[in-house]
Write an enzyme that holds these catalytic residues in place. Structure first.
Site, short mmCIF file in Angstrom:
data_model
loop_
_atom_site.label_atom_id
_atom_site.label_comp_id
_atom_site.label_asym_id
_atom_site.label_seq_id
_atom_site.Cartn_x
_atom_site.Cartn_y
_atom_site.Cartn_z
N CYS A 46 41.14 12.56 96.68
CA CYS A 46 41.21 11.14 96.75
C CYS A 46 40.10 10.64 96.65
O CYS A 46 38.60 11.31 97.36
CB CYS A 46 41.17 10.81 98.29
SG CYS A 46 41.33 8.79 99.49
N CYS B 227 41.16 2.39 95.07
CA CYS B 227 41.38 3.65 94.31
C CYS B 227 40.33 4.15 93.69
O CYS B 227 40.20 3.76 92.14
CB CYS B 227 42.71 3.86 93.91
SG CYS B 227 43.86 4.95 93.11
N HIS C 98 39.34 3.91 106.06
CA HIS C 98 39.22 5.24 105.46
C HIS C 98 38.57 5.27 107.36
O HIS C 98 38.24 4.81 108.03
CB HIS C 98 38.21 6.02 104.97
CG HIS C 98 38.98 5.48 103.63
ND1 HIS C 98 39.51 6.66 102.99
CD2 HIS C 98 38.96 4.50 102.49
CE1 HIS C 98 40.70 7.11 101.47
NE2 HIS C 98 38.95 5.22 101.27
N GLU D 193 46.42 10.74 102.62
CA GLU D 193 46.38 9.48 102.18
C GLU D 193 47.01 8.26 102.75
O GLU D 193 48.44 9.11 103.06
CB GLU D 193 46.33 9.50 100.72
CG GLU D 193 45.61 10.08 100.21
CD GLU D 193 45.55 9.00 98.86
OE1 GLU D 193 46.29 8.10 98.80
OE2 GLU D 193 44.73 9.72 97.65
N GLY E 153 38.33 7.91 99.09
CA GLY E 153 38.09 9.62 100.55
C GLY E 153 36.40 9.72 100.36
O GLY E 153 36.31 10.04 101.33
#
Ligand SMILES: N[C@H](CCC[C@H](N)C(=O)O)C(=O)O
Length: 275
Positions: A218, A74, A160, A209, A221
């Site tokens: 994100c 994260c 992703h 997400e 991301g």
């Protein structure tokens, strides 16, 4: 009672818990209840800070999505983790070595209040994303009953896929995100990025997400979108990423090299809760 701290990175918000001085365990059901924005504390992810597994590390931390599932990485959470352990006096260094279930990372608390994270080397090998494909490609065709999407696929420790759109503001993030986040070719699910290329040093991005739906930002991301944009030769190696919650700066020198992310990490409030 469990002490916790509410934090956010560009509006991607977290419940952060010190599991070093507190002995805590959260079941998936407890996490879902705590994540609820009406009946609980409300957050996108829960970060549980633990002692290191390895002598050359300072900490380990676990990451749980609002749906209760544990995940590998994260980006916004990494920055908030660094601010948290420093604010709580769990460490007095500016450079922090930490592991998550996806591996080891180095975080640096900057003097301007930002945090810089070495996010590791992006992974394009489909089997390691994981993504069902014969070989790494710059773009893939993802078929759904309704339509076919052109996307990039990559892992930042977590999976992703990134679609290029003309205008992030009009992209159908909710419907397409819901369609693709559980697509059969991503056996562990996937975070779905919607990238608008402004120029070779600037993108706009929205992310639906895995396990949390669309968030205001994100971090992984943003890293994934820039890496895919660079691999597709649409971006240079330093990119400003404008997300709905604010801006991140990403630097990547290309395949096989680590990717760096810099951005803010904010404290909101401290609290305590009886599980
Ligand atoms: N939803 C992600 C985890 C949180 C990632 C995001 N909040 C970030 O800042 O990178 C996943 O299931 O892989």
């Amino acid at each position: 009672m469990i002490q916790f701290t509410k934090m956010h990175g560009l509006g991607n918000d977290f419940m952060v818990v010190d599991g070093v001085t507190q002995n805590v365990f959260f079941s998936p059901d407890q996490i879902r209840r705590l994540a609820d924005r009406n009946f609980g504390i409300g957050f996108d992810q829960l970060l549980l800070v633990e002692p290191p597994y390895d002598p050359d590390l300072d900490f380990h931390y676990q990451i749980f999505n609002a749906d209760g599932g544990e995940v590998e990485q994260c980006g916004n959470g990494a920055r908030c983790f660094a601010r948290f352990v420093r604010n709580k006096g769990l460490i007095n260094k500016y450079k922090i070595r930490v592991s998550t279930s996806s591996g080891k990372m180095t975080l640096r608390l900057e003097r301007d209040g930002n945090v810089t994270v070495n996010m590791g080397v992006p992974v394009t090998e489909p089997g390691k994303i994981p993504f069902r494909a014969k070989r790494p490609e710059k773009t893939y065709l993802l078929q759904t009953p309704k339509q076919t999407f052109l996307c990039g696929a990559i892992s930042m420790g977590n999976p992703h896929c990134v679609l290029e759109v003309d205008n992030v503001d009009t992209a159908d993030v909710e419907e397409i995100g819901q369609m693709l986040t559980k697509h059969e070719r991503f056996p562990k699910g996937v975070n779905v990025g919607f990238m608008q290329v402004v120029d070779r040093g600037h993108i706009k991005l929205r992310v639906y997400e895995r396990g949390a739906a669309e968030t205001l930002a994100c971090g992984t991301g943003a890293c994934a979108a820039v890496a895919i944009g660079i691999l597709q030769n649409k971006l240079d190696r330093q990119v400003k990423v404008d997300l709905p919650g604010g801006r991140l700066t990403i630097n990547w020198e290309g395949e096989g090299k680590p990717l760096w992310m810099t951005g803010p990490a904010e404290h909101v409030f401290d609290g305590q809760i009886q599980l």
